[in-house]
Write a protein that holds these residues in place. Structure first.
Motif, PDB file in Angstrom:
ATOM      1  N   ASN A 184     102.977  53.546  21.274  1.00 23.36           N
ATOM      2  CA  ASN A 184     102.783  51.983  21.393  1.00 23.36           C
ATOM      3  C   ASN A 184     103.817  50.722  20.918  1.00 23.36           C
ATOM      4  OD1 ASN A 184     101.193  49.818  19.804  1.00 23.36           O
ATOM      5  ND2 ASN A 184     102.953  50.621  18.136  1.00 23.36           N
ATOM      6  N   ALA A 185     104.868  51.995  20.715  1.00 20.27           N
ATOM      7  CA  ALA A 185     106.321  51.189  20.416  1.00 20.27           C
ATOM      8  C   ALA A 185     106.823  50.952  21.734  1.00 20.27           C
ATOM      9  CB  ALA A 185     107.035  52.182  19.683  1.00 20.27           C
ATOM     10  N   ALA A 186     107.034  51.948  22.731  1.00 20.33           N
ATOM     11  CA  ALA A 186     107.427  51.752  24.140  1.00 20.33           C
ATOM     12  C   ALA A 186     107.223  50.466  24.814  1.00 20.33           C
ATOM     13  CB  ALA A 186     107.200  52.715  25.079  1.00 20.33           C
ATOM     14  N   ARG A 187     105.477  50.033  24.386  1.00 17.45           N
ATOM     15  CA  ARG A 187     104.151  48.927  25.026  1.00 17.45           C
ATOM     16  C   ARG A 187     105.247  48.194  24.446  1.00 17.45           C
ATOM     17  NH1 ARG A 187      97.923  49.711  24.586  1.00 17.45           N
ATOM     18  NH2 ARG A 187      98.439  47.883  25.491  1.00 17.45           N
ATOM     19  N   ASN A 188     105.395  47.800  23.310  1.00 19.47           N
ATOM     20  CA  ASN A 188     106.667  46.435  22.611  1.00 19.47           C
ATOM     21  C   ASN A 188     107.023  46.106  22.877  1.00 19.47           C
ATOM     22  OD1 ASN A 188     103.727  46.717  20.398  1.00 19.47           O
ATOM     23  ND2 ASN A 188     104.211  47.650  19.041  1.00 19.47           N
ATOM     24  N   VAL A 189     108.534  47.465  23.199  1.00 18.45           N
ATOM     25  CA  VAL A 189     109.021  47.069  23.599  1.00 18.45           C
ATOM     26  C   VAL A 189     109.568  46.384  25.418  1.00 18.45           C
ATOM     27  CG1 VAL A 189     111.454  48.456  24.646  1.00 18.45           C
ATOM     28  CG2 VAL A 189     110.433  49.188  22.518  1.00 18.45           C
ATOM     29  N   LEU A 190     108.865  46.548  26.030  1.00 19.01           N
ATOM     30  CA  LEU A 190     108.507  46.214  26.868  1.00 19.01           C
ATOM     31  C   LEU A 190     107.716  45.028  26.922  1.00 19.01           C
ATOM     32  CD1 LEU A 190     109.021  45.930  30.583  1.00 19.01           C
ATOM     33  CD2 LEU A 190     105.941  47.275  30.310  1.00 19.01           C
ATOM     34  N   HIS A 191     107.042  44.448  25.832  1.00 21.68           N
ATOM     35  CA  HIS A 191     106.538  43.004  25.692  1.00 21.68           C
ATOM     36  C   HIS A 191     107.036  42.312  25.059  1.00 21.68           C
ATOM     37  CE1 HIS A 191     104.485  39.966  23.997  1.00 21.68           C
ATOM     38  NE2 HIS A 191     104.575  40.007  22.955  1.00 21.68           N
ATOM     39  N   LEU A 192     108.424  42.459  24.559  1.00 28.29           N
ATOM     40  CA  LEU A 192     109.852  41.934  24.051  1.00 28.29           C
ATOM     41  C   LEU A 192     110.729  41.333  24.906  1.00 28.29           C
ATOM     42  CD1 LEU A 192     111.115  43.252  21.149  1.00 28.29           C
ATOM     43  CD2 LEU A 192     109.374  41.578  20.898  1.00 28.29           C
ATOM     44  N   TYR A 193     110.358  42.586  26.196  1.00 29.83           N
ATOM     45  CA  TYR A 193     111.691  42.016  27.521  1.00 29.83           C
ATOM     46  C   TYR A 193     110.591  40.593  28.084  1.00 29.83           C
ATOM     47  CZ  TYR A 193     112.954  41.883  32.037  1.00 29.83           C
ATOM     48  OH  TYR A 193     113.371  41.474  33.544  1.00 29.83           O
ATOM     49  N   ARG A 194     109.491  41.104  28.715  1.00 28.09           N
ATOM     50  CA  ARG A 194     108.367  39.874  28.529  1.00 28.09           C
ATOM     51  C   ARG A 194     108.553  38.454  28.621  1.00 28.09           C
ATOM     52  NH1 ARG A 194     103.882  44.399  30.852  1.00 28.09           N
ATOM     53  NH2 ARG A 194     105.084  45.296  32.451  1.00 28.09           N
ATOM     54  N   MET A 195     108.174  38.488  26.725  1.00 31.44           N
ATOM     55  CA  MET A 195     108.544  37.153  26.544  1.00 31.44           C
ATOM     56  C   MET A 195     109.580  36.429  25.695  1.00 31.44           C
ATOM     57  SD  MET A 195     105.711  37.215  25.053  1.00 31.44           S
ATOM     58  CE  MET A 195     105.850  35.813  23.828  1.00 31.44           C
ATOM     59  N   GLY A 196     110.348  37.249  26.916  1.00 30.14           N
ATOM     60  CA  GLY A 196     111.778  36.767  27.134  1.00 30.14           C
ATOM     61  C   GLY A 196     113.311  36.807  26.081  1.00 30.14           C
ATOM     62  N   LEU A 197     112.764  38.218  25.396  1.00 28.56           N
ATOM     63  CA  LEU A 197     113.405  37.988  24.330  1.00 28.56           C
ATOM     64  C   LEU A 197     115.091  39.209  24.182  1.00 28.56           C
ATOM     65  CD1 LEU A 197     111.366  37.643  21.280  1.00 28.56           C
ATOM     66  CD2 LEU A 197     113.135  36.408  21.892  1.00 28.56           C
ATOM     67  N   ALA A 198     115.591  39.224  25.397  1.00 31.70           N
ATOM     68  CA  ALA A 198     116.673  40.153  25.441  1.00 31.70           C
ATOM     69  C   ALA A 198     118.023  39.700  25.275  1.00 31.70           C
ATOM     70  CB  ALA A 198     117.209  40.085  27.317  1.00 31.70           C
ATOM     71  N   LEU A 199     118.205  41.204  24.243  1.00 33.38           N
ATOM     72  CA  LEU A 199     119.469  40.658  23.617  1.00 33.38           C
ATOM     73  C   LEU A 199     121.248  40.538  24.832  1.00 33.38           C
ATOM     74  CD1 LEU A 199     119.814  43.429  20.828  1.00 33.38           C
ATOM     75  CD2 LEU A 199     119.224  40.977  20.500  1.00 33.38           C
ATOM     76  N   ILE A 200     121.349  38.975  24.293  1.00 32.79           N
ATOM     77  CA  ILE A 200     123.155  38.703  25.556  1.00 32.79           C
ATOM     78  C   ILE A 200     123.955  39.129  24.775  1.00 32.79           C
ATOM     79  CG2 ILE A 200     123.660  37.266  27.052  1.00 32.79           C
ATOM     80  CD1 ILE A 200     121.105  36.300  27.637  1.00 32.79           C
ATOM     81  N   PRO A 201     125.405  40.217  25.456  1.00 30.82           N
ATOM     82  CA  PRO A 201     126.380  39.734  24.857  1.00 30.82           C
ATOM     83  C   PRO A 201     126.833  38.275  24.787  1.00 30.82           C
ATOM     84  CG  PRO A 201     126.152  41.179  26.022  1.00 30.82           C
ATOM     85  CD  PRO A 201     124.996  40.723  26.118  1.00 30.82           C
ATOM     86  N   ALA A 202     127.556  38.090  23.611  1.00 28.70           N
ATOM     87  CA  ALA A 202     128.602  36.062  23.508  1.00 28.70           C
ATOM     88  C   ALA A 202     129.385  36.722  22.569  1.00 28.70           C
ATOM     89  CB  ALA A 202     127.174  35.693  23.353  1.00 28.70           C
ATOM     90  N   ALA A 203     130.064  36.484  22.525  1.00 28.09           N
ATOM     91  CA  ALA A 203     131.638  36.347  21.894  1.00 28.09           C
ATOM     92  C   ALA A 203     131.509  37.592  20.765  1.00 28.09           C
ATOM     93  CB  ALA A 203     131.250  34.525  20.742  1.00 28.09           C
TER      94      ALA A 203
END
Length: 426
Positions: free
Chosen positions: A390-409
């Motif tokens: 279930n947790a792995a499916r939620n991790v993939l869901h966050l990516y498909r929603m466009g919530l990715a961590l992008i390094p900045a400054a």
């Protein structure tokens, strides 16, 4: 092959050396001489005024020391120059805030190592399916375990070659770490599916498609019993040592045996991690993981005298289990292996991935009934299944929603990015 279809790759490869007792003695002497050279440089640095702390003055001091001290002559001149460059680089890292100030290196607290700056001195050849030979300055021709194809001397060129090496000694003996430079064909974009990964303790790696990767104990029953006996023996011998008394050779041998068993367990864990991450990188085109702050997760619960912590022993056991799984090392391996196979690795925020129902999206602490079972408390849903899945499916869901961590400054921020769907295979 055009420049746009190739990529230059630099990587390291570590192999076990098969040294005779005489060769081990020579290599040990070189490592001790390198450590002594570092300590002499540090003493010289502290005595010299700031205007004379230059590379030229230090090089002159090293040359004079090699003439005055016979023990330092066993260290090759190029290895001595490598110690000098490493020492000055250590100060540069300190001034730029990347590391602490250099200090003296103790005999028993320092990893024994010798640098071989120039790869052409190695003259590597493959003599057997499992063995290769290399030339170690002032030691001679030695054998090493051949576990990866390397550019041998007769086929080496400016693009594919070994640029240098480093001899390193650990509890399992002497190893040689090659610095390899190669030009390879650029990997085509991976056409595999997307997958989310949840890392844990009971189930080390769980994928969003239901696949799991597990492992057993790193030590056998006999090895664990021997380790426990050695740890108890070391405690007894340490208890009888008087304050200020030097550690006996017998206690040092016990410590070496303990370190040998732990190194054997780590080697088996590394082998499992390499095999598992290679399989994942070859199978999936996009790998999504949680951005975990492991240093905060393994923080002690001891507290202070005024505010003592709770369940300190249980938290300590959990911290050891988390550290034993080496989640950060798994992510590091996946990062470069997915890139080599044309895939990508993406990190998403970690909060609530284990509490959210992957079917309806309800987030509540009561969803997780146990460590292994997830049951949604939403009366209109009621989905149940494996908690790690279930947790792995939620991790993939966050990516498909466009919530990715992008390094900045210098820090990671959450940004909604347009998700690019991988092209279908033709």
């Amino acid at each position: 092959m055009s420049q746009s279809t190739v990529v230059k790759r630099q990587f390291g490869h570590r192999a076990r050396l098969a040294l005779s007792p005489a060769e081990v003695l020579k290599t040990d002497d070189q490592a001790h001489a390198a450590r002594t050279m570092w300590n002499l440089l540090h003493a010289w640095w502290q005595m010299m005024p700031k205007e004379k702390r230059t590379l030229g003055h230090a090089d002159a001091a090293i040359r004079q020391a090699r003439k005055d001290i016979d023990f330092l002559a066993v260290l090759p001149a190029q290895a001595a120059q490598a110690v000098l460059k490493t020492y000055f680089q250590a100060w540069k890292n300190c001034w730029e805030g990347r590391a602490g100030a250099p200090d003296f290196k103790g005999r028993f607290r320092t990893v024994m190592s010798v640098d071989i700056p120039q790869g052409r001195d190695l003259n590597i050849v493959r003599v057997h399916r499992r063995w290769g030979m290399a030339n170690i300055p002032k030691v001679g021709r030695v054998r090493f375990r051949w576990t990866k194809d390397l550019p041998v001397a007769k086929h080496a060129n400016a693009e594919n070659r070994i640029t240098g090496a480093r001899l390193v000694k650990d509890t399992l003996g002497w190893h040689i770490a090659f610095r390899v430079q190669s030009v390879e064909a650029k990997a085509e974009p991976h056409q595999g599916p997307e997958v989310g990964i949840d890392v844990g303790i009971t189930v080390p790696i769980a994928l969003s498609d239901g696949q799991t990767y597990e492992h057993g104990e790193w030590l056998t029953t006999k090895e664990k019993a021997k380790l426990l006996d050695l740890e108890q023996r070391a405690t007894r011998r340490k208890r009888h040592r008087k304050p200020g008394e030097r550690t006996s050779h017998r206690l040092h041998r016990t410590y070496d045996q303990i370190a040998g068993l732990r190194a054997k367990a780590k080697r088996r864990a590394l082998d499992w991690q390499h095999r598992t991450t290679t399989t994942i990188a070859r199978t999936y085109g996009t790998v999504v993981v949680e951005a975990l702050t492991i240093t905060n997760m393994v923080r002690s619960a001891r507290g202070t005298v005024e505010n003592p912590g709770k369940n300190v022993a249980q938290k300590s056991g959990l911290n050891r289990s988390i550290a034993g799984e080496a989640w950060g090392r798994t992510v590091t391996m996946l990062t470069y292996k997915t890139a080599q196979h044309g895939g990508t690795l993406v990190k998403v925020p970690a909060p609530h991935t284990s509490r959210r129902c992957s079917a309806c999206g309800l987030i509540t602490p009561g969803n997780r009934e146990s460590q292994a079972v997830f049951v949604c408390k939403n009366p209109d849903c009621g989905w149940s299944g494996n908690a790690d899945h279930n947790a792995a499916r939620n991790v993939l869901h966050l990516y498909r929603m466009g919530l990715a961590l992008i390094p900045a400054a210098g820090r990671a921020v959450v940004r909604r990015a347009k998700r690019v769907k991988p092209a279908t295979a033709r």
